[in-house]
Scaffold this active site. Structure first.
Site, PDB file in Angstrom:
ATOM      1  N   ASN A  38       0.867  -1.175   0.000  1.00 51.34           N
ATOM      2  CA  ASN A  38       0.000   0.000   0.000  1.00 51.34           C
ATOM      3  C   ASN A  38       0.905   1.227   0.000  1.00 51.34           C
ATOM      4  OD1 ASN A  38      -1.815   2.039   0.473  1.00 51.34           O
ATOM      5  ND2 ASN A  38      -2.334   1.403   2.568  1.00 51.34           N
ATOM      6  N   LYS A  72       0.187   4.271  -0.450  1.00 50.00           N
ATOM      7  CA  LYS A  72      -0.450   5.500   0.051  1.00 50.00           C
ATOM      8  C   LYS A  72      -0.157   6.666  -0.907  1.00 50.00           C
ATOM      9  CE  LYS A  72      -0.276   3.456   4.583  1.00 50.00           C
ATOM     10  NZ  LYS A  72      -0.281   3.617   6.026  1.00 50.00           N
ATOM     11  N   HIS A  78      -9.628   1.368   4.362  1.00 54.12           N
ATOM     12  CA  HIS A  78      -8.385   1.567   5.126  1.00 54.12           C
ATOM     13  C   HIS A  78      -8.653   2.548   6.270  1.00 54.12           C
ATOM     14  CE1 HIS A  78      -4.344   2.819   6.183  1.00 54.12           C
ATOM     15  NE2 HIS A  78      -3.944   1.683   5.646  1.00 54.12           N
ATOM     16  N   GLU A  80      -7.105   4.995   7.316  1.00 53.55           N
ATOM     17  CA  GLU A  80      -6.896   6.408   6.973  1.00 53.55           C
ATOM     18  C   GLU A  80      -8.105   6.954   6.212  1.00 53.55           C
ATOM     19  OE1 GLU A  80      -3.047   5.809   5.169  1.00 53.55           O
ATOM     20  OE2 GLU A  80      -2.277   5.260   7.138  1.00 53.55           O
ATOM     21  N   GLU A 119      -5.598  -4.616  10.455  1.00 54.76           N
ATOM     22  CA  GLU A 119      -4.565  -3.611  10.690  1.00 54.76           C
ATOM     23  C   GLU A 119      -4.879  -2.858  11.977  1.00 54.76           C
ATOM     24  OE1 GLU A 119      -2.565  -2.509   6.691  1.00 54.76           O
ATOM     25  OE2 GLU A 119      -4.293  -1.216   6.940  1.00 54.76           O
ATOM     26  N   GLY A 174       2.215   2.546  10.676  1.00 52.80           N
ATOM     27  CA  GLY A 174       3.190   3.628  10.516  1.00 52.80           C
ATOM     28  C   GLY A 174       3.874   4.055  11.798  1.00 52.80           C
ATOM     29  N   SER A 231       3.151  -1.865  10.375  1.00 51.30           N
ATOM     30  CA  SER A 231       4.599  -1.944  10.630  1.00 51.30           C
ATOM     31  C   SER A 231       5.190  -3.326  10.362  1.00 51.30           C
ATOM     32  CB  SER A 231       4.931  -1.470  12.048  1.00 51.30           C
ATOM     33  OG  SER A 231       4.548  -0.116  12.215  1.00 51.30           O
TER      34      SER A 231
HETATM   35  P1  PGA Z   1       2.604   0.445   7.648  1.00 49.74           P
HETATM   36  O1  PGA Z   1       1.170   0.678   6.957  1.00 49.74           O
HETATM   37  O2  PGA Z   1       3.169  -0.834   7.114  1.00 49.74           O
HETATM   38  O3  PGA Z   1       3.418   1.660   7.240  1.00 49.74           O
HETATM   39  O4  PGA Z   1       2.363   0.398   9.119  1.00 49.74           O
HETATM   40  C1  PGA Z   1       0.295  -0.398   6.703  1.00 49.74           C
HETATM   41  C2  PGA Z   1      -0.985   0.123   6.095  1.00 49.74           C
HETATM   42  O5  PGA Z   1      -1.430   1.216   6.486  1.00 49.74           O
HETATM   43  O6  PGA Z   1      -1.573  -0.521   5.210  1.00 49.74           O
END
Ligand code: PGA
Length: 254
Positions: free
Chosen positions: A10, A12, A96, A98, A168, A174, A214
């Protein structure tokens, strides 16, 4: 039931179209031909067209990060499922955290998108997960159960092989904090239990449940060794070929 691992990146809001092609070329040069693990990259909309040409003739699949539930019409700024299909997109990340946090998406809105995706032969990667407050209040399993039930309401069982779930935990996205292997397995097992209640044991057994938050080459092996962890949705570590390929290699030997 053997479920093939899926490692999805992903990206983003990162990478211009030419940067996207560079990264895909690098990924392809190490894992472009292997088929033991399914690999998917999800660049921003603006890079999909060139990315589509770049993944052609390789085993790397293309995904998008969102879409609108409507077929077409007056939705300024939005992208439809048909537009994604036209660019040979296979997967679409939906719900997601976000999108939920910054763009007000609810389980009901995401449910409509999931139906639109399935109706257009796109494979939804449906994201769910709890906040830190919810985890600390002991509500994690309740939250994900509701997200599964509401987000997948009326999901057609005949399309079940196209469904992917991504667990998640929001506090792990993140942040560099990862769920422990046991924490991930506990929630994944609960998700599969709800899926079995909704769609039956055989269907539930066939659905891939990815872990996201992460994930990186150093912790991927432990997470992927869990019985109900069927791959990863990778943010930060999908932005360099080295880290992303490291996770794919962990999946190959898991
Ligand atoms: P990350 O993000 O691996 O940077 O924690 C995962 C995601 O948001 O899909």
């Amino acid at each position: 039931m053997s479920r093939k691992f899926l490692i999805a990146g992903n990206w983003k809001m990162n990478k211009t179209a030419s940067e996207a092609v560079d990264l895909i070329e690098e990924i392809k040069s190490s894992v472009g031909d292997q088929t033991s693990v399914q690999v998917c990259v999800c660049p921003p909309f603006t890079s999909l067209s060139q990315s589509s040409e770049s993944v052609e003739k390789s085993e790397v699949l293309l995904g998008a990060q969102d879409m609108n539930a409507a077929q077409s019409g007056a939705y300024t700024g939005e992208i439809s499922a048909e537009m994604l299909r036209d660019l040979y997109v296979s997967f679409v990340i939906l719900g997601h955290s976000e999108r939920r946090q910054f763009f007000g998406e609810t389980n009901q809105i995401v449910n409509q998108k999931i139906h639109a995706a399935i109706g257009n032969n796109l494979k939804p990667i449906y994201c769910i997960g709890e906040t830190l407050d919810e985890r600390e209040a002991g509500k994690t399993l309740d939250i994900v159960r509701t997200q599964v039930r509401e987000g997948l309401e009326n999901f057609p069982t005949h399309s079940i092989e196209n469904l992917v779930i991504a667990y998640e935990p929001i506090w792990a996205i993140g942040t560099g904090k990862t769920a422990t292997d046991e924490m991930a397995q506990e929630v994944h097992a609960e998700i599969r239990k709800v899926l079995a209640e909704m769609f039956g044991d055989t269907s539930a057994d066939s659905i891939r449940i990815l872990y996201g938050g992460s994930m990186k080459p150093e912790n991927a092996a432990g997470l992927l060794a869990q019985k109900d962890v069927d791959g990863g949705l990778i943010g930060g570590a999908s932005l360099t070929a080295r880290a992303f390929v490291g996770i794919i290699e962990a999946a190959q030997s898991a």
